[in-house]
Design a protein around this motif. Structure first.
Motif, PDB file in Angstrom:
ATOM      1  N   PHE A  37      36.488   2.199 -20.935  1.00 17.58           N
ATOM      2  CA  PHE A  37      35.128   2.069 -20.942  1.00 17.58           C
ATOM      3  C   PHE A  37      34.213   2.360 -20.127  1.00 17.58           C
ATOM      4  CE2 PHE A  37      36.705   1.259 -25.398  1.00 17.58           C
ATOM      5  CZ  PHE A  37      35.963   2.156 -26.131  1.00 17.58           C
ATOM      6  N   LEU A  38      34.546   1.400 -19.177  1.00 15.89           N
ATOM      7  CA  LEU A  38      33.732   1.377 -17.789  1.00 15.89           C
ATOM      8  C   LEU A  38      33.797   2.744 -17.113  1.00 15.89           C
ATOM      9  CD1 LEU A  38      32.068  -0.275 -15.764  1.00 15.89           C
ATOM     10  CD2 LEU A  38      33.981  -1.037 -14.841  1.00 15.89           C
ATOM     11  N   ASP A  39      34.998   3.324 -17.110  1.00 18.45           N
ATOM     12  CA  ASP A  39      35.025   4.625 -16.213  1.00 18.45           C
ATOM     13  C   ASP A  39      34.087   5.620 -17.120  1.00 18.45           C
ATOM     14  OD1 ASP A  39      36.145   6.386 -14.231  1.00 18.45           O
ATOM     15  OD2 ASP A  39      36.987   7.358 -16.080  1.00 18.45           O
ATOM     16  N   ALA A  40      34.293   5.661 -18.374  1.00 21.10           N
ATOM     17  CA  ALA A  40      33.426   6.579 -19.198  1.00 21.10           C
ATOM     18  C   ALA A  40      32.003   6.400 -19.037  1.00 21.10           C
ATOM     19  CB  ALA A  40      34.057   6.415 -20.774  1.00 21.10           C
ATOM     20  N   MET A  41      31.549   5.272 -18.632  1.00 22.82           N
ATOM     21  CA  MET A  41      29.871   4.959 -18.716  1.00 22.82           C
ATOM     22  C   MET A  41      29.588   5.461 -17.380  1.00 22.82           C
ATOM     23  SD  MET A  41      28.991   4.056 -21.588  1.00 22.82           S
ATOM     24  CE  MET A  41      30.095   5.220 -22.077  1.00 22.82           C
TER      25      MET A  41
END
Length: 348
Positions: free
Chosen positions: A75-79
């Motif tokens: 999720f951090l990478d997606a954000m």
């Protein structure tokens, strides 16, 4: 008429050009891509990697599973590819600054219910979308210390028999299910409405001896059934997965209680206000339900810290209101005559 896709729903939300709405839509789309990756990993079960092993404790003292860390990384990478200024997670002590010029802040529980991984119970991801405030690089936490009423949107993914997204952008609570045939999320339920009355409650009854009197009295009255002051039988449900319990209430009503209690570290409750209680409360209220800390409306509480914990009661509005009365003035509940009270006329 075919059901609407998530893309169609998000496009209808956009309306005239608006920076915040455009940012919300772009972020939700990135979240769905990340959740699909998580689902694919979960579906591998013990046959896959990054699953049920433990890593120690997170910043808030809870034991981390390998999948907690895996989900947080995804999720951090997606954000990083969304218009998000700040990313705050249960797994991280401090928010991560991604883009100081972006308009949004996201608070997320990347993997709710991870203690259920080994037992094949539904788990999920909870998120809250807030406007980025102040100077994100000078005080990253400030954007997350807003009351929940300021949320622009909230939702959760539930990794169960279906991959579902429960989402509210401030106009009802909607449910989308991933269609593997179409390769996209399709609306399954539009504007869920939680019945005001219920005969079902969810609580961890093993903690009965630790509860305050108000909670014990409420549960006692429910357990008396048709012979007690409620005059009806209740069912009890407890999945120990917040997203699963919330999804059930959205589908058929009920009330969920996770009160503070007398155990060390539990007096202020265990659910996190910023990235669990606030988004769940937003979804519940948009579905005509109510969410409190047993007395105060969750969405009106101003957070004092990123990982602040809070007691929580949510679900059918009349039942939540009744629980508040048990805490404030139980004697005002008309049917709680002495005959039925555990401290009444015929009981010590």
């Amino acid at each position: 008429m075919p059901a609407a896709t998530l893309d169609a729903f998000l496009n209808s939300y956009l309306g005239p050009p608006d920076e915040l709405r455009s940012a919300v839509v772009a972020t939700v789309r990135q979240l769905t891509q990340a959740a699909t990756k998580i689902r694919n990993t979960i579906n591998q079960g013990v046959l896959g990697t990054a699953f049920a092993g433990t890593r120690g404790a997170n910043a808030d003292g809870d034991i981390q599973k390998d999948l907690d860390i895996f989900a947080d990384d995804i999720f951090l990478d997606a954000m990083r590819h969304a218009p998000v200024a700040l990313y705050a997670s249960e797994e991280l002590e401090q928010p991560v600054l991604l883009d100081r010029q972006a308009p949004l802040a996201i608070a997320i529980d990347p993997l709710d219910g991870s203690s259920n991984i080994d037992t094949n119970v539904s788990i999920g991801t909870i998120f809250s979308l807030l406007p980025a405030t102040g100077a994100p690089d000078e005080n990253p936490a400030a954007s997350f210390l807003q009351p929940g009423v300021n949320q622009l949107g909230a939702g959760f993914f539930i990794y169960g028999p279906q991959l579902a997204l429960v989402l509210s952008l401030g106009s009802g609570t909607h449910v989308f299910v991933l269609s593997t045939r179409l390769g996209t999320f399709v609306q399954a339920y539009e504007s869920r409405i939680i019945p005001q009355r219920t005969q079902e409650f969810a609580i961890n009854a093993a903690n009965y001896r630790h509860w305050d009197e108000a909670v014990r009295l409420y549960i006692d009255d429910c357990l008396e059934g048709t012979e007690g002051p409620r005059g009806k039988d209740f069912n009890m449900r407890w999945i120990a997965s917040l997203v699963a319990d919330c999804y059930r209430i959205l589908m058929r009503g009920g009330v969920f209680l996770y009160p503070g209690d007398k155990r060390k570290g539990y007096r202020q409750g265990r659910l996190r206000l910023v990235y669990e209680a606030n988004p769940i409360a937003f979804l519940i209220e948009q579905a005509a339900g109510t969410a409190t800390d047993t007395i105060t409306r969750i969405l009106e509480i101003e957070p004092e810290s990123l990982h602040q914990r809070v007691p929580m009661v949510f679900g059918s509005a009349r039942e939540v209101a009744r629980i508040t009365r048990y805490h404030i003035e139980p004697s005002a509940i008309g049917e709680r005559a002495p005959l039925f009270s555990r401290r009444g006329l015929f009981r010590a």
